[in-house]
Design a protein around this motif. Structure first.
Motif, mmCIF file in Angstrom:
data_model
loop_
_atom_site.group_PDB
_atom_site.id
_atom_site.type_symbol
_atom_site.label_atom_id
_atom_site.label_comp_id
_atom_site.label_asym_id
_atom_site.label_seq_id
_atom_site.Cartn_x
_atom_site.Cartn_y
_atom_site.Cartn_z
ATOM 1 N N GLU A 111 0.833 -1.202 0.000
ATOM 2 C CA GLU A 111 0.000 0.000 0.000
ATOM 3 C C GLU A 111 0.872 1.258 0.000
ATOM 4 O O GLU A 111 1.872 1.324 0.725
ATOM 5 N N GLU A 112 0.488 2.236 -0.799
ATOM 6 C CA GLU A 112 1.198 3.517 -0.809
ATOM 7 C C GLU A 112 0.265 4.553 -0.211
ATOM 8 O O GLU A 112 -0.821 4.792 -0.737
ATOM 9 N N ARG A 113 0.664 5.162 0.917
ATOM 10 C CA ARG A 113 -0.255 6.052 1.628
ATOM 11 C C ARG A 113 -0.042 7.522 1.306
ATOM 12 O O ARG A 113 -0.977 8.320 1.385
ATOM 13 N N ALA A 114 1.190 7.921 0.976
ATOM 14 C CA ALA A 114 1.404 9.314 0.583
ATOM 15 C C ALA A 114 0.729 9.556 -0.762
ATOM 16 O O ALA A 114 0.737 8.679 -1.628
ATOM 17 N N VAL A 115 0.127 10.745 -0.935
ATOM 18 C CA VAL A 115 -0.474 11.069 -2.230
ATOM 19 C C VAL A 115 0.609 11.098 -3.316
ATOM 20 O O VAL A 115 0.405 10.624 -4.431
ATOM 21 N N ALA A 116 1.774 11.634 -2.980
ATOM 22 C CA ALA A 116 2.875 11.684 -3.945
ATOM 23 C C ALA A 116 3.489 10.288 -4.065
ATOM 24 O O ALA A 116 4.054 9.759 -3.111
ATOM 25 N N ALA A 117 3.373 9.689 -5.240
ATOM 26 C CA ALA A 117 3.861 8.325 -5.455
ATOM 27 C C ALA A 117 5.384 8.304 -5.527
ATOM 28 O O ALA A 117 5.985 9.096 -6.241
ATOM 29 N N THR A 118 6.010 7.419 -4.759
ATOM 30 C CA THR A 118 7.474 7.288 -4.825
ATOM 31 C C THR A 118 7.861 5.825 -5.063
ATOM 32 O O THR A 118 8.458 5.493 -6.073
ATOM 33 N N LYS A 119 7.457 4.944 -4.116
ATOM 34 C CA LYS A 119 7.887 3.552 -4.276
ATOM 35 C C LYS A 119 7.221 2.896 -5.482
ATOM 36 O O LYS A 119 7.843 2.060 -6.145
ATOM 37 N N THR A 120 5.983 3.287 -5.798
ATOM 38 C CA THR A 120 5.356 2.691 -6.984
ATOM 39 C C THR A 120 6.019 3.200 -8.265
ATOM 40 O O THR A 120 6.073 2.484 -9.263
ATOM 41 N N TYR A 121 6.537 4.446 -8.219
ATOM 42 C CA TYR A 121 7.239 4.957 -9.407
ATOM 43 C C TYR A 121 8.486 4.121 -9.686
ATOM 44 O O TYR A 121 8.682 3.631 -10.804
ATOM 45 N N VAL A 122 9.309 3.928 -8.653
ATOM 46 C CA VAL A 122 10.556 3.179 -8.886
ATOM 47 C C VAL A 122 10.245 1.714 -9.193
ATOM 48 O O VAL A 122 10.925 1.090 -10.019
ATOM 49 N N ALA A 123 9.204 1.168 -8.579
ATOM 50 C CA ALA A 123 8.800 -0.201 -8.921
ATOM 51 C C ALA A 123 8.418 -0.291 -10.396
ATOM 52 O O ALA A 123 8.763 -1.267 -11.080
ATOM 53 N N SER A 124 7.726 0.749 -10.915
ATOM 54 C CA SER A 124 7.362 0.758 -12.342
ATOM 55 C C SER A 124 8.614 0.768 -13.217
ATOM 56 O O SER A 124 8.683 0.062 -14.229
ATOM 57 N N LEU A 125 9.597 1.593 -12.834
ATOM 58 C CA LEU A 125 10.842 1.632 -13.611
ATOM 59 C C LEU A 125 11.516 0.255 -13.595
ATOM 60 O O LEU A 125 12.044 -0.207 -14.614
ATOM 61 N N ALA A 126 11.491 -0.406 -12.431
ATOM 62 C CA ALA A 126 12.130 -1.724 -12.332
ATOM 63 C C ALA A 126 11.420 -2.734 -13.224
ATOM 64 O O ALA A 126 12.069 -3.528 -13.926
ATOM 65 N N VAL A 127 10.089 -2.714 -13.226
ATOM 66 C CA VAL A 127 9.330 -3.631 -14.097
ATOM 67 C C VAL A 127 9.684 -3.362 -15.558
ATOM 68 O O VAL A 127 9.923 -4.286 -16.345
ATOM 69 N N VAL A 128 9.753 -2.087 -15.921
ATOM 70 C CA VAL A 128 10.082 -1.713 -17.304
ATOM 71 C C VAL A 128 11.483 -2.208 -17.674
ATOM 72 O O VAL A 128 11.691 -2.758 -18.769
ATOM 73 N N ALA A 129 12.432 -2.029 -16.770
ATOM 74 C CA ALA A 129 13.812 -2.425 -17.076
ATOM 75 C C ALA A 129 13.918 -3.940 -17.234
ATOM 76 O O ALA A 129 14.549 -4.443 -18.181
ATOM 77 N N VAL A 130 13.295 -4.693 -16.317
ATOM 78 C CA VAL A 130 13.345 -6.157 -16.424
ATOM 79 C C VAL A 130 12.644 -6.601 -17.704
ATOM 80 O O VAL A 130 13.138 -7.455 -18.447
ATOM 81 N N LEU A 131 11.506 -5.984 -17.995
ATOM 82 C CA LEU A 131 10.765 -6.343 -19.210
ATOM 83 C C LEU A 131 11.610 -6.098 -20.462
ATOM 84 O O LEU A 131 11.667 -6.954 -21.368
#
Lengths: 361, 361
Positions: free
Chosen positions: B147-167
């Motif tokens: 769960e991401e509780r801050a309105v400003a997304a941080t961990k989901t942003y870097v997780a997205s970059l990681a998914v993109v890089a692995v993909l």
């Protein structure tokens, strides 16, 4: 506000726009038709647009108009993939459309050269048929705008939009992707007249109720400019003009992008300008303005019939089909930017630190 | 500046990032490999990325990384073509990659649904496998960020970059477009450690020389954030965070775009932050900083080994290959944004007027 001294180059060049567009339609017509037939015969499946700065906004218009008209996917090229990383893209079945007023930028020319070498059809939209870009491309579509002396491009921007619109109509007529003839194509002929009327209406507004708009922006440090769809390009272009000529931190957004975070900076001290066409894109703009309004923003709106009677609004080119409104709506935007710069005591023709030709790689 | 009160959600979520990325690599690995094989078998020729806000910056990273790694052209989808204009695009041979933390946006889901209906492979990168977007897409790549509780997304942003890089790495390994295995792929494994080290170095810097950087931005009304290539996304993302959490008018630019006009707003009162990787993209950033410097801008620089010893600089993740640096460089950016918000007396977890889920059409 409106002084009686010699008009700026920027003001004179804005006034030339209807004649420039008439030249694109008349003198440029046969060339655009031949180019469209040649391109359609190559059956491109995707389009990549390469451009920078103001021309990038003409490219963004092409991005929307080609998708809504022809139905093939369009992307904006990232030049650095070619120029910084030296990556080799798979260019087959891709049409490259490059837009540059000067044609002098090495990065845009490098993307075109790489695509052409790989056999892709390449189109250059430029005001200088003798430029680096024109030499790199297979087909050159001249803007026929005459010399542009103000650093802030105005007539070459609208000329680029006109070339893009005629090209999109002719590509459909040439049968690319079995697209039907767009319903807005017959309105191309009436463009010069509609643009002239837009200039007249905008000028009258600026000498009347629009004076307060100039005054609000002239006092501001920051501003927001909003639209949606085909006019997203208009929002970005006028935001850039406010940055260049008036040193206002102005940001252009699509209504959807504004709501995904940036609306946090809206407020009563941040003048907001909306380009609001009739119909579905206009409703989307209204939704974003309503959210910005909760922070105290009181927007100025330029658009179609549906905004008639709104406070702080200007109706321009009410009969023009929505896909062509970016050519008309940008005119009051340009006139506003020019007037705001003068009201701030700046010379809109020669912004400090900028030059007419920017060469990036 | 650095108070001893309870850490914000934003600070805690930034601290979780190395563990989140480790989870993407370990738990997400098999799913990403299977997805890459399935996609490669469909032989897409073109990629369209659909996203909004912070996720749009993850999409921009995908846009550069897929082109530099796989060599097929990538574009960013304009949702309004589908949702506002109802245009039918030719989706065959197109891979659609959608990114959304919440997966709740109707516009992104509509683009995915239209493409899937036409038979195109569709991928959804989202933190909510039960979302509208996940239901619309053929293949779901979960972010596993918790769960991401801050309105400003941080961990989901870097997780997205990681998914993109692995993909991207797995698509190359699966033979898409005959791309070679990227030279940076072996460094994926070391990412969690590199990100942990980046957090440690950034934290130490913020308690030392970086305090002056926080103070400069905390005083500012406007700011510029600059990079080039893969880290263009980093510049846009940190500019958006400064807008959202600190209400600073911060604009992110590629170094080339900055020079095509917006550099007019640079000046001593406009703090400038550069993400400056080593090598060719770094040299391009330096050129833009030199031009901004003529107007009195004195930039803060976050980057690789080549900036060691520069004034107002922070070196992070010096061993990481450049295509992966966006995951490391954004961490000091996030920490800066969080500290600047607190220094301005704002709660970075709950910016006024914003909510965690934004639904646009």
């Amino acid at each position: 506000m409106a002084s009686s001294r010699t008009p700026t180059h920027m003001a004179r060049e804005i006034a030339e726009i209807p004649a420039v567009v008439a030249r694109v339609l008349a003198d440029g017509g046969p060339g655009l038709e031949a180019a469209a037939r040649a391109i359609a015969g190559r059956r491109p499946r995707f389009v990549l647009v390469a451009a920078r700065g103001t021309s990038d906004h003409a490219g963004l218009y092409a991005r929307y108009l080609l998708e809504t008209t022809i139905g093939i996917p369009v992307g904006l090229a990232a030049a650095s993939v070619t120029t910084i990383y030296g990556a080799r893209l798979r260019w087959d079945d891709v049409l490259v459309l490059a837009v540059s007023q000067s044609g002098a930028g090495p990065d845009v020319a490098a993307v075109v050269a790489a695509a052409r070498e790989a056999g892709a059809p390449t189109l250059a939209v430029t005001n200088d048929p003798g430029s680096l870009l024109a030499a790199a491309a297979e087909i050159v579509l001249p803007l026929r705008a005459g010399e542009e002396r103000a650093v802030a491009a105005t007539k070459t921007y609208v000329a680029s939009l006109a070339v893009v619109a005629v090209l999109a109509a002719r590509l459909a007529e040439a049968g690319l992707n079995d697209a039907p003839r767009p319903s807005w194509a017959p309105a191309l002929e009436a463009l010069p007249e509609a643009l002239e009327a837009s200039l007249v209406a905008s000028g009258a507004w600026l000498r009347g109720p629009g004076e307060a708009c100039v005054a609000a922006f002239a006092r501001a440090h920051e501003a927001l400019v909003v639209s949606r769809g085909h006019n997203f390009a208009t929002a970005l272009e006028i935001a850039l003009k406010l940055k260049e000529t008036s040193r206002i931190f102005a940001d252009g957004y699509s209504s959807a992008d504004l709501l995904h975070g940036p609306v946090a900076v809206a407020g009563p001290e941040v003048p907001t300008l909306a380009f609001r066409p009739d119909g579905a894109p206009g409703s989307a703009v209204d939704e974003a303005l309503a959210v910005a309004g909760r922070s105290g923003a009181a927007p100025w709106t330029i658009g179609g019939r549906e905004i008639a009677g709104r406070e702080r609004s200007l109706v321009v080119a009410p009969g023009l089909p929505e896909p062509l409104t970016p050519l008309a709506y940008v005119l009051p935007g340009f006139l506003l930017a020019e007037a705001i710069a003068r009201a701030r005591g700046r010379d809109p023709d020669a912004p400090p630190g900028l030059s007419k030709i920017t060469r990036t790689r």
